[in-house]
Write an enzyme that holds these catalytic residues in place. Structure first.
Site, PDB file in Angstrom:
ATOM      1  N   ASN A 163     -14.303 -16.112  31.505  1.00 13.93           N
ATOM      2  CA  ASN A 163     -13.729 -17.173  32.333  1.00 13.93           C
ATOM      3  C   ASN A 163     -12.566 -17.787  31.578  1.00 13.93           C
ATOM      4  OD1 ASN A 163     -15.640 -17.537  34.769  1.00 13.93           O
ATOM      5  ND2 ASN A 163     -17.033 -17.424  33.007  1.00 13.93           N
ATOM      6  N   GLU A 164     -11.381 -17.310  31.882  1.00 16.53           N
ATOM      7  CA  GLU A 164     -10.181 -17.730  31.174  1.00 16.53           C
ATOM      8  C   GLU A 164      -9.718 -19.112  31.642  1.00 16.53           C
ATOM      9  OE1 GLU A 164      -9.334 -16.158  28.695  1.00 16.53           O
ATOM     10  OE2 GLU A 164      -9.182 -13.998  28.940  1.00 16.53           O
ATOM     11  N   PRO A 165      -8.769 -19.730  30.909  1.00 15.78           N
ATOM     12  CA  PRO A 165      -8.206 -21.004  31.363  1.00 15.78           C
ATOM     13  C   PRO A 165      -7.769 -20.935  32.824  1.00 15.78           C
ATOM     14  CG  PRO A 165      -7.423 -20.520  29.167  1.00 15.78           C
ATOM     15  CD  PRO A 165      -8.212 -19.317  29.614  1.00 15.78           C
TER      16      PRO A 165
END
Length: 640
Positions: A163-165
């Protein structure tokens, strides 16, 4: 945000329950015990356990302990269901980069978990089938009653899972595009950023937040800043781990290095009354000097009072007394004589004047760490007449590009065009390399050739620096020789090779890499091996080791904090140029290194800037202005 069960004043900036352990091994044992306890408790009532599992280097020791518990008959995994966080996409399960393979090798192949209870995202599906698959993955978790305990690591971007920025707190299992920083961090495992998949399947933040219990683990200085942002910062999508502040049962389990930026550890005087010992006084005064952009000798009583150090002034008497005390301590660390200055008063110097000349042994984890990390000091030791030895602990063969092998083979075959056996071998190597897949392990012969390339470069650097050829020692420690990024655990054989060299040379000085931010852990392992060999010598009461100083340097990734430095060696412009020339001798690592870490600059650029920044930091504190400085910390081992 949940309320704390126990509120400690020193933790007042922390919004997540955080536990700091001595090291990653002890922290991993703590986590493994909690998992084992949950499994055994559920088994007593014939209930199943649903675990959310993570991959990467962080949880591997946890899995090792769980396997060990199972082999000793302490736990059974027959009542356990597992759901892995993520998988690269596309990815075949038999690929060496697959998380299916990772989990099998580290856990599943060694325990009694039913195969049908294992769930890992499928990286082979077509894009058309992914949406339904991800929904079904969520439903399987829900139908089993939800995840009882979710293990997490954390990326430098603050990602949990993949879950990236920008990920929302309600996101579910889905296909995502990977952030460039994440791909850069994974580049070494894939032998180049260009080989890292751009997408992955991941559980969502919402999926993770639905777990009944969450444990996030982090090891090493490289994670320190993102840990502080996650624990003490505001909740924001740009740092997905901050969403965990809202979970009712989430703990961060850290080692000292990853916790080093937390306020209670880095600047404890801002949160509580301190016991003002020498090192803390030094650290606090340096911090205040940097904070106010004032030289140490210019700090006032008001400055100390404003930043929570009024009780320090009260204890010592005045800012002037504190300032002078710390200034003198810093000044005493600076020496142009890293081997000790002969015929001089050494009572205020970091190294002894006698004996002279000394025998100095520099341990270099890879064949270029010596000149990258302490090349100026190495040159100074040679120039000042000391007997300098360099021990290259590993071959460094996996960091050589395939083209380098072909280039050297072309050279060899051109020298003797009549050597048909050499031509045949050259053609075989060319054929293998032309068909080689990213990350595929080289043949033993190619590994040897790559090791010889790096050995030749190290010898060239030694000759340039004035180190005698017979004083260059190539240990080729066995733990490293796997042909892959993943190494074997070190063994007694590694320790004995190191022990024998130490006993043979019997140095008065040892220099070793204390850089634990090395992205692959080789430096950490090499240091452990040196320490084990020294411990053995101490236990055997070897007389020479009792009179040996051990100095730790930092590698290409970062420098010691000035507050920790116990010896600072100034490097003038001429010697900085010589150091850079020595680094240039390592041509296979020039221009583009195989494993650059998260810094794309060449190693000589990193070294030069780091050394200059250290000099600038000393200057800003009000000390003498130098071109560059290399820093060292002395390791004191127990002689009892």
């Amino acid at each position: 945000m949940r309320e704390r069960q126990q509120f400690n004043e020193e933790e007042k900036f922390e919004k997540i329950q955080t536990y700091v352990h001595e090291n990653a091994d002890k922290a991993s044992y703590y986590v493994a015990n909690e998992i084992a306890s949950l499994i055994k408790t559920k088994a007593k009532t014939k209930e199943s356990v649903v675990l959310g599992l993570a991959t990467g280097s962080t949880p591997t020791k946890v899995y090792d302990y769980l396997v060990d518990f199972h082999k000793k008959g302490l736990i059974s995994f027959s009542n356990v269901f597992t759901f892995n966080l993520d998988e690269y996409y596309p990815m075949h399960p038999k690929s060496i980069h697959s998380y299916v393979r990772f989990m099998n090798e580290h856990l599943f192949d060694h325990i009694d978990i039913p195969k049908e209870n294992i769930h890992i995202p499928d990286g082979t599906l077509s894009k058309e089938d992914l949406r339904d698959y991800c929904q079904a993955y969520e439903e399987k978790i829900t139908n089993l009653g939800g995840i009882d305990l979710q293990l997490l690591g954390i990326g430098r971007t603050g990602h949990i899972g993949f879950n990236e920025p920008g990920s929302t707190e309600t996101s579910k299992t889905r296909l995502v595009r990977l952030d460039r920083v994440t791909r850069l961090d994974a580049a070494s495992d894939f032998f180049g950023e260009e080989n890292v998949p751009t997408k992955a399947i991941t559980m969502g933040v919402g999926t993770i937040m639905a777990a009944k219990r969450i444990i996030l683990m982090a090891w090493g200085e490289g994670k320190a800043q993102v840990i502080r942002d996650s624990v003490e910062g505001e909740i924001k999508e740009s740092v997905p781990a901050t969403f965990l502040q809202q979970h009712q049962n989430c703990d961060f389990i850290l080692d000292k290095a990853s916790a080093s930026e937390l306020t209670r550890i880095k600047t404890p005087w801002l949160v509580t009354e301190c016991l003002w010992q020498d090192h803390l006084i030094k650290r606090a005064t340096i911090w205040l000097s940097k904070k106010l952009n004032k030289a140490i000798l210019k700090l006032t009583n008001e400055d100390y009072n404003e930043y929570g150090m009024g009780n320090l002034v009260a204890e010592v008497g005045s800012a002037e007394q504190i300032n002078l005390r710390v200034f003198n301590q810093l000044q005493a660390t600076i020496t142009g004589w890293p081997g000790g200055k002969p015929n001089a008063d050494d009572s205020q110097r970091p190294e002894r004047a006698m004996p002279y000349p000394k025998t100095s042994l520099i341990f270099s984890p890879h064949p270029d760490d010596d000149v990258i990390s302490m090349g100026g000091t190495l040159l100074r030791l040679v120039d000042q007449g000391h007997h300098v030895h360099v021990a290259y602990q590993t071959s460094g063969n996996i960091a050589v590009f395939d083209d380098e092998v072909i280039r050297f083979l072309d050279f060899a075959t051109e020298i003797d065009t009549s050597d048909t056996a050499l031509k045949k071998r050259s053609n075989e190597v060319r054929s293998f390399l032309s068909k080689k897949q990213p990350g595929q392990i080289d043949t033993n012969e190619i590994q040897q050739l790559k090791g010889l390339i790096r050995k030749g470069e190290a010898m060239a650097a030694c000759r340039y620096c004035g180190v005698k050829e017979e004083n260059a020692h190539f240990l080729n420690l066995p733990f490293y020789e796997t042909g892959a990024v993943k190494k074997k655990p070190y063994s007694e054989e590694d320790v004995m090779i190191t022990y024998n060299l130490l006993n043979k040379i019997q140095p008065q000085q040892i220099f070793a890499a204390g850089d634990l931010s090395d992205p692959h852990g080789t430096h950490r392992v090499c240091l452990d091996i040196v320490f084990k060999a020294i411990e053995k010598l101490v236990m055997e009461r070897a007389e020479w080791i009792r009179h040996c100083y051990v100095w730790l340097y930092r590698g290409a990734w970062q420098e010691w904090d000035i507050a920790d430095m116990e010896m600072a060696v100034p490097i003038g412009p001429k010697d900085m140029s010589r150091k850079i020339n020595a680094i240039f001798k390592h041509q296979s690592q020039k221009d583009s290194a195989m494993f650059p870490g998260n810094d794309e600059r060449e190693f000589w650029q990193r070294a030069e800037q780091r050394n200059k920044e250290t000099a600038e930091a000393y200057n800003a504190l009000g000390l003498a202005e130098y071109e560059a400085v290399e820093g060292f910390v002395r390791h004191n081992f127990n002689l009892n």
